[in-house]
Design a protein around this motif. Structure first.
Motif, PDB file in Angstrom:
ATOM      1  N   GLN A   1      11.828  -1.480   5.168  1.00 32.99           N
ATOM      2  CA  GLN A   1      11.552  -1.646   4.014  1.00 32.99           C
ATOM      3  C   GLN A   1      10.455  -1.769   3.794  1.00 32.99           C
ATOM      4  O   GLN A   1       8.935  -1.872   4.746  1.00 32.99           O
ATOM      5  N   ALA A   2       9.494  -1.852   2.573  1.00 26.96           N
ATOM      6  CA  ALA A   2       8.287  -1.348   2.437  1.00 26.96           C
ATOM      7  C   ALA A   2       7.084  -3.068   2.565  1.00 26.96           C
ATOM      8  O   ALA A   2       8.168  -3.708   2.236  1.00 26.96           O
TER       9      ALA A   2
ATOM     10  N   SER B   1       1.994  -1.948   6.933  1.00 28.54           N
ATOM     11  CA  SER B   1       1.989  -2.292   5.353  1.00 28.54           C
ATOM     12  C   SER B   1       2.585  -0.930   4.399  1.00 28.54           C
ATOM     13  O   SER B   1       2.003   0.112   3.967  1.00 28.54           O
TER      14      SER B   1
ATOM     15  N   LYS C   1       4.662   1.664   2.789  1.00 35.95           N
ATOM     16  CA  LYS C   1       4.564   1.840   1.671  1.00 35.95           C
ATOM     17  C   LYS C   1       5.631   3.407   1.353  1.00 35.95           C
ATOM     18  O   LYS C   1       5.813   4.096   2.026  1.00 35.95           O
ATOM     19  N   PRO C   2       6.710   3.324   0.660  1.00 33.11           N
ATOM     20  CA  PRO C   2       8.018   4.114  -0.192  1.00 33.11           C
ATOM     21  C   PRO C   2       6.503   5.831  -0.107  1.00 33.11           C
ATOM     22  O   PRO C   2       7.596   6.811   1.069  1.00 33.11           O
ATOM     23  N   GLU C   3       5.940   6.016  -0.413  1.00 29.54           N
ATOM     24  CA  GLU C   3       4.894   7.290  -0.517  1.00 29.54           C
ATOM     25  C   GLU C   3       4.847   7.495   1.280  1.00 29.54           C
ATOM     26  O   GLU C   3       4.014   8.988   1.382  1.00 29.54           O
TER      27      GLU C   3
ATOM     28  N   THR D   1       6.698   7.804   2.632  1.00 27.11           N
ATOM     29  CA  THR D   1       8.286   8.829   3.760  1.00 27.11           C
ATOM     30  C   THR D   1       8.012   9.853   4.417  1.00 27.11           C
ATOM     31  O   THR D   1       7.573  10.700   3.502  1.00 27.11           O
TER      32      THR D   1
ATOM     33  N   VAL E   1      10.764   4.644   4.531  1.00 27.12           N
ATOM     34  CA  VAL E   1       9.909   3.864   4.055  1.00 27.12           C
ATOM     35  C   VAL E   1      10.998   3.170   2.070  1.00 27.12           C
ATOM     36  O   VAL E   1      11.110   3.916   1.275  1.00 27.12           O
ATOM     37  N   SER E   2      11.874   2.007   2.081  1.00 22.52           N
ATOM     38  CA  SER E   2      12.989   1.575   1.345  1.00 22.52           C
ATOM     39  C   SER E   2      11.764   1.007   0.336  1.00 22.52           C
ATOM     40  O   SER E   2      11.177   0.161   0.795  1.00 22.52           O
ATOM     41  N   SER E   3      11.508   0.692  -0.953  1.00 19.86           N
ATOM     42  CA  SER E   3      10.890  -0.058  -2.025  1.00 19.86           C
ATOM     43  C   SER E   3      12.041  -1.481  -2.292  1.00 19.86           C
ATOM     44  O   SER E   3      13.230  -1.107  -1.605  1.00 19.86           O
TER      45      SER E   3
END
Length: 122
Positions: A12-13, A84, A86-88, A90, A120-122
């Motif tokens: 997860q994020a 930390s 982030k979805p970006e 991924t 990475v899921s939001s």
């Protein structure tokens, strides 16, 4: 040199992952090692590197303060600690090595691992 990248997964994020890049038992100390990533539909991009004999480390701007590249004492594994997330972030993450100075240019690396997926899921 044969490289094996591992440690990816779904997180997860805000979570963390530690990627590992290992050789087949030989020392990495004479090699510069870089981590790169490639998201779907994008070009492969530099993430971080550690120079020969730990001479230097460098990170892309988006990784600074969140990711840490390091070697183990036996010099057979290079890690990328990612915090930390982030979805970006991924992407498929690759490690690469070369018997020369470290560089952000992926075309200058001679040896590549097979990649490990980080999602990475939001």
């Amino acid at each position: 040199v044969q490289l094996q990248a591992s440690g990816g997964g779904l997180v997860q994020a805000g979570g963390s992952l530690r990627l590992s890049c290992t050789t087949s038992g030989r020392s990495f100390s004479r090699y510069s090692v870089g981590w790169f990533r490639q998201a779907v539909g994008k070009v492969r991009e530099f993430v971080a590197y550690v120079g020969r004999n730990n001479a230097s480390t460098y990170y892309t701007d988006s990784a600074k303060g969140r990711f840490t590249i390091s070697r183990d004492n036996a010099e057979t594994t290079v890690y990328l600690q990612m915090n930390s997330l982030k979805p970006e972030d991924t992407a498929v993450y690759y490690c690469a090595a070369r018997l020369n100075y470290a560089t952000m240019d992926p075309s200058l690396y001679d040896y590549w691992g097979q990649g490990t997926q980080v999602t990475v899921s939001s």
